[in-house]
Design a protein around this motif. Structure first.
Motif, PDB file in Angstrom:
ATOM      1  N   THR A 140       0.831  -1.197   0.000  1.00 34.92           N
ATOM      2  CA  THR A 140       0.000   0.000   0.000  1.00 34.92           C
ATOM      3  C   THR A 140       0.870   1.252   0.000  1.00 34.92           C
ATOM      4  N   ALA A 141       0.269   2.362  -0.395  1.00 35.65           N
ATOM      5  CA  ALA A 141       0.996   3.639  -0.390  1.00 35.65           C
ATOM      6  C   ALA A 141       1.467   3.979   1.011  1.00 35.65           C
ATOM      7  N   GLU A 142       0.647   3.672   2.015  1.00 30.00           N
ATOM      8  CA  GLU A 142       1.002   3.988   3.398  1.00 30.00           C
ATOM      9  C   GLU A 142       2.197   3.155   3.855  1.00 30.00           C
ATOM     10  N   ALA A 143       2.187   1.859   3.522  1.00 31.48           N
ATOM     11  CA  ALA A 143       3.309   0.994   3.903  1.00 31.48           C
ATOM     12  C   ALA A 143       4.580   1.407   3.185  1.00 31.48           C
ATOM     13  N   TYR A 144       4.459   1.744   1.903  1.00 29.37           N
ATOM     14  CA  TYR A 144       5.633   2.170   1.143  1.00 29.37           C
ATOM     15  C   TYR A 144       6.218   3.448   1.719  1.00 29.37           C
ATOM     16  N   ALA A 145       5.366   4.400   2.076  1.00 33.07           N
ATOM     17  CA  ALA A 145       5.860   5.662   2.642  1.00 33.07           C
ATOM     18  C   ALA A 145       6.630   5.409   3.935  1.00 33.07           C
ATOM     19  N   GLN A 146       6.186   4.454   4.721  1.00 37.80           N
ATOM     20  CA  GLN A 146       6.875   4.111   5.957  1.00 37.80           C
ATOM     21  C   GLN A 146       8.188   3.373   5.672  1.00 37.80           C
ATOM     22  N   ALA A 147       8.205   2.562   4.609  1.00 36.82           N
ATOM     23  CA  ALA A 147       9.393   1.755   4.290  1.00 36.82           C
ATOM     24  C   ALA A 147      10.476   2.555   3.589  1.00 36.82           C
ATOM     25  N   GLU A 148      10.093   3.563   2.824  1.00 32.54           N
ATOM     26  CA  GLU A 148      11.051   4.259   1.958  1.00 32.54           C
ATOM     27  C   GLU A 148      12.283   4.782   2.698  1.00 32.54           C
ATOM     28  N   PRO A 149      12.151   5.451   3.859  1.00 30.69           N
ATOM     29  CA  PRO A 149      13.359   5.933   4.543  1.00 30.69           C
ATOM     30  C   PRO A 149      14.309   4.811   4.945  1.00 30.69           C
ATOM     31  N   VAL A 150      13.763   3.653   5.284  1.00 28.35           N
ATOM     32  CA  VAL A 150      14.612   2.508   5.643  1.00 28.35           C
ATOM     33  C   VAL A 150      15.313   1.971   4.400  1.00 28.35           C
ATOM     34  N   LEU A 151      14.584   1.838   3.313  1.00 28.55           N
ATOM     35  CA  LEU A 151      15.174   1.337   2.073  1.00 28.55           C
ATOM     36  C   LEU A 151      16.272   2.265   1.568  1.00 28.55           C
ATOM     37  N   LYS A 152      16.112   3.564   1.785  1.00 28.41           N
ATOM     38  CA  LYS A 152      17.129   4.519   1.343  1.00 28.41           C
ATOM     39  C   LYS A 152      18.448   4.336   2.087  1.00 28.41           C
ATOM     40  N   GLY A 153      18.401   3.705   3.251  1.00 28.15           N
ATOM     41  CA  GLY A 153      19.638   3.403   3.959  1.00 28.15           C
ATOM     42  C   GLY A 153      20.423   2.272   3.328  1.00 28.15           C
ATOM     43  N   MET A 154      19.790   1.523   2.426  1.00 28.07           N
ATOM     44  CA  MET A 154      20.439   0.372   1.805  1.00 28.07           C
ATOM     45  C   MET A 154      20.552   0.501   0.289  1.00 28.07           C
ATOM     46  N   GLY A 155      19.855   1.471  -0.302  1.00 31.31           N
ATOM     47  CA  GLY A 155      19.799   1.525  -1.756  1.00 31.31           C
ATOM     48  C   GLY A 155      19.858   2.918  -2.330  1.00 31.31           C
ATOM     49  N   LYS A 156      20.063   2.962  -3.624  1.00 29.35           N
ATOM     50  CA  LYS A 156      20.173   4.224  -4.365  1.00 29.35           C
ATOM     51  C   LYS A 156      18.903   4.528  -5.142  1.00 29.35           C
ATOM     52  N   ASN A 157      18.261   3.500  -5.672  1.00 29.30           N
ATOM     53  CA  ASN A 157      17.058   3.666  -6.483  1.00 29.30           C
ATOM     54  C   ASN A 157      15.913   2.900  -5.828  1.00 29.30           C
ATOM     55  N   ILE A 158      14.874   3.635  -5.421  1.00 29.63           N
ATOM     56  CA  ILE A 158      13.752   3.035  -4.711  1.00 29.63           C
ATOM     57  C   ILE A 158      12.490   3.288  -5.521  1.00 29.63           C
ATOM     58  N   PHE A 159      11.775   2.228  -5.876  1.00 30.44           N
ATOM     59  CA  PHE A 159      10.577   2.357  -6.689  1.00 30.44           C
ATOM     60  C   PHE A 159       9.385   1.713  -5.994  1.00 30.44           C
ATOM     61  N   HIS A 160       8.241   2.386  -6.041  1.00 30.54           N
ATOM     62  CA  HIS A 160       6.994   1.770  -5.609  1.00 30.54           C
ATOM     63  C   HIS A 160       6.351   1.145  -6.841  1.00 30.54           C
ATOM     64  N   ALA A 161       6.347  -0.170  -6.903  1.00 30.59           N
ATOM     65  CA  ALA A 161       5.859  -0.877  -8.087  1.00 30.59           C
ATOM     66  C   ALA A 161       4.350  -1.079  -8.075  1.00 30.59           C
ATOM     67  N   GLY A 162       3.707  -0.774  -6.952  1.00 30.25           N
ATOM     68  CA  GLY A 162       2.264  -0.928  -6.883  1.00 30.25           C
ATOM     69  C   GLY A 162       1.834  -1.809  -5.731  1.00 30.25           C
ATOM     70  N   ALA A 163       0.784  -2.563  -5.944  1.00 25.72           N
ATOM     71  CA  ALA A 163       0.136  -3.319  -4.876  1.00 25.72           C
ATOM     72  C   ALA A 163       0.977  -4.514  -4.417  1.00 25.72           C
ATOM     73  N   ALA A 164       0.466  -5.209  -3.424  1.00 28.92           N
ATOM     74  CA  ALA A 164       1.150  -6.364  -2.843  1.00 28.92           C
ATOM     75  C   ALA A 164       1.613  -7.340  -3.917  1.00 28.92           C
ATOM     76  N   GLY A 165       2.886  -7.736  -3.844  1.00 26.53           N
ATOM     77  CA  GLY A 165       3.452  -8.690  -4.789  1.00 26.53           C
ATOM     78  C   GLY A 165       4.043  -8.071  -6.036  1.00 26.53           C
ATOM     79  N   ASN A 166       3.760  -6.798  -6.282  1.00 27.60           N
ATOM     80  CA  ASN A 166       4.259  -6.171  -7.504  1.00 27.60           C
ATOM     81  C   ASN A 166       5.760  -5.939  -7.486  1.00 27.60           C
ATOM     82  N   GLY A 167       6.349  -5.846  -6.299  1.00 29.19           N
ATOM     83  CA  GLY A 167       7.802  -5.778  -6.221  1.00 29.19           C
ATOM     84  C   GLY A 167       8.425  -7.046  -6.774  1.00 29.19           C
ATOM     85  N   GLN A 168       7.854  -8.188  -6.391  1.00 27.52           N
ATOM     86  CA  GLN A 168       8.345  -9.463  -6.902  1.00 27.52           C
ATOM     87  C   GLN A 168       8.107  -9.588  -8.399  1.00 27.52           C
ATOM     88  N   ALA A 169       6.955  -9.097  -8.870  1.00 25.36           N
ATOM     89  CA  ALA A 169       6.664  -9.148 -10.298  1.00 25.36           C
ATOM     90  C   ALA A 169       7.718  -8.369 -11.079  1.00 25.36           C
TER      91      ALA A 169
END
Length: 296
Positions: A140-169
């Motif tokens: 969800t957009a809310e979960a992604y917004a919460q995750a993004e600052p943490v992901l930025k500590g490990m990565g350079k390019n962060i993308f929200h691919a959409g709904a549940a499972g779309n990251g894996q897709a």
């Protein structure tokens, strides 16, 4: 500073965990391998002797695990993360797993009162250590917004691919394309050599022409043109044949379920399967060049 539990300190997870510490987070590290935990502690993480100890006070749980069964077991099995994490904790799974497993994990997390993001990575061990990974996040957009600052500590390019499972897709489609393009790049360099072009000359031409691709310019399977590529260190792995084959299997399973035509993906899967069957699981996936040249 965020209180983070990191579960899974393998080749990728170790660097990711260390970068979260560098980013100023309070990280409790857990792995079944005690040496991996000790290595994480040497980089500034706190040791956790169990899943429960790791997640007890965590605001965020990050995991990097081998397969979907491990993700579902660690999070939702007996004495798992969902049994001990504080209410409202965010789950970020960075493993590469089946889309169906990711969506099942999301559903179980939601049913247990937690938010979850599936956030597989691209970039390999070097990017994990350097903190320059690409993350493809589903949720969800809310979960992604919460995750993004943490992901930025490990990565350079962060993308929200959409709904549940779309990251894996996104991850399996991307890596299917990578597997295909690496074979094609290897065939092109082999053909050029047999027609009298040396690797550097062909690279100089094709890298600025219509055949240019990441498999050529960043990870060239022919020794010489890209000094940092595994081809210049006897194909010692940054991303092993076994890992590429895993992703191609996932892509094949997903394609069959979705009714998608991936004929070239199936051919790539068969070629990497032949390398695995011949005992070359530990070779870098760009070592398919050796198969194309008839060396193995």
């Amino acid at each position: 500073m965020t209180r983070i539990a990191f579960i899974g300190l393998g080749n990728m997870g170790a660097g990711m965990c260390a970068n979260l510490v560098k980013a100023g987070h309070d990280v409790a590290a857990f792995d079944l391998n005690a040496d991996a935990v000790a290595a994480a502690v040497s980089k500034g993480a706190r040791a956790a002797g169990s899943v429960e100890a790791a997640v007890r006070n965590a605001e965020v749980v990050v995991s990097m695990l081998p397969a979907g069964k491990h993700v579902l077991g660690v999070y939702f099995g007996p004495d798992g993360v969902s049994d001990h994490a504080p209410p409202g904790a965010l789950f970020i799974d960075c493993s590469t797993i089946a889309v169906t497993d990711a969506r099942e994990a999301h559903a179980k997390a939601e049913a247990s009162g937690f938010r979850m993001v599936d956030a597989p990575v691209s970039g390999g061990t070097a990017a994990a250590e350097a903190g320059t990974l690409t993350f493809m996040a589903g949720g969800t957009a809310e979960a992604y917004a919460q995750a993004e600052p943490v992901l930025k500590g490990m990565g350079k390019n962060i993308f929200h691919a959409g709904a549940a499972g779309n990251g894996q897709a996104a991850k399996i489609a991307n890596n299917m394309l990578l597997g295909i393009s690496m074979i094609a790049t290897s065939e092109a360099f082999n053909l050029a050599e047999k027609l009298g072009l040396d690797a550097q000359t062909f690279f100089n031409i094709s890298s600025v022409s219509s055949g240019q691709c990441w498999s050529m310019t960043s990870y060239c399977p022919a020794p010489g043109p890209v000094p940092a590529a595994p081809s210049n260190r006897d194909y010692r792995p940054g991303f092993a044949v076994a890992m590429m084959l895993k992703d191609l299997h996932l892509a094949g399973d997903a394609a069959r379920a979705a009714g998608a035509d991936i004929r070239l993906g199936e051919m790539a899967e068969a070629i990497y399967q032949s390398l695995s069957d011949a005992g070359h699981d530990g070779l870098d996936f760009s070592g398919v060049m050796r198969r194309v040249k008839g060396e193995i």
